[in-house]
Write an enzyme that holds these catalytic residues in place. Structure first.
Site, PDB file in Angstrom:
ATOM      1  CG  ASP A 140      14.791   6.345  29.310  1.00 39.52           C
ATOM      2  OD1 ASP A 140      15.836   6.913  29.385  1.00 39.52           O
ATOM      3  OD2 ASP A 140      14.543   5.001  29.483  1.00 39.52           O
TER       4      ASP A 140
ATOM      5  CG  HIS B 252      10.675   7.271  32.404  1.00 44.50           C
ATOM      6  ND1 HIS B 252      10.795   6.513  33.555  1.00 44.50           N
ATOM      7  CD2 HIS B 252      10.518   6.548  31.280  1.00 44.50           C
ATOM      8  CE1 HIS B 252      11.238   5.118  32.894  1.00 44.50           C
ATOM      9  NE2 HIS B 252      10.973   5.289  31.731  1.00 44.50           N
TER      10      HIS B 252
END
Length: 234
Positions: A50, A195
């Site tokens: 992400d 992430h």
């Protein structure tokens, strides 16, 4: 950070209950449903990243994925894509999947229906303009859902993808702790949340170098999110 951990636990509980009672399929009727994992894949898992792209961390993550010849799914923030279009192109060129993570990562609960629609469409249009792809998977910031988002996902024909394993790399969890969490919880059909951009540091890359060979050694195959949820059946 404590509040975010509580939110994460709440979301995972909701995901479990959703999968237990609904078991969505990948047909047109499934748009708007929430996927936390696949109920049909015994030896496949999906890595997801992400908040990128980012010129430092995304590049290193792509290098690690290439080293092991595995794909992943990157949920892209539109404003970051516009700032680093070359890095977005590298993600696409690598064979990885891209998904919509809104344009500016605002909290869903703080947005009106009009603002929410704009966040999603603006990200989609940015991705199409930059790399010619309109994604069909969406991850809401912090995994938050509401009825307006659910309806919009169905209208826009998006699959909502959350996760079954949160590595907490956003909290700069040590790579050893990330590895322990993943290997302890891992099972077929899992969607792992990581992430490629975290403000203030990164333990993700080192953790990847630890977990990927261990997962492969257990006979699992890495696939994109869309490949993982394809063919899910009640």
């Amino acid at each position: 950070m404590k509040l975010r951990n509580k939110v994460g636990c709440w979301l995972l509980t909701c995901c479990f209950l959703w999968n237990f009672f609904t078991a969505p399929t990948f047909s047109s009727e499934a748009y708007g449903h929430v996927y936390c994992r696949s109920s049909a894949k015994e030896k496949q898992i999906a890595l997801t990243f992400d908040d990128g792209p980012h010129p430092r961390y995304t590049k290193e993550i792509l290098s690690i994925l290439e080293e092991y010849h595995i794909p992943a799914t990157f949920f892209i923030i539109g404003i970051n894509a516009e700032q680093y279009p070359d890095m977005l192109q590298k993600i696409v060129d690598s064979g990885c999947e891209i998904g919509n993570h809104t344009y500016s990562h605002k909290r869903i609960s703080s947005l009106s229906e009009e603002e929410l629609t704009k966040e999603i469409i603006r990200c989609e249009e940015a991705l199409y303009r930059l790399v010619g792809i309109r994604p069909h998977v969406f991850r809401p910031p912090e995994g938050m859902m509401n009825p307006s988002l659910q309806a919009l996902m169905n209208k826009k024909r998006y699959h909502v993808v959350l996760w079954s394993i949160d590595t907490l790399d956003w909290a700069l969890n040590p790579s050893s702790a990330i590895t322990q969490t993943v290997m302890k919880e891992l099972k077929g059909g899992d969607i792992i949340l990581m992430h490629d951009y975290v403000s203030g540091g990164n333990t993700t890359c080192d953790a990847l170098r630890r977990i990927i060979p261990e997962i492969l050694a257990k006979g699992y195959e890495f696939v994109t999110v869309s490949e993982l949820i394809q063919g899910d059946s009640p």
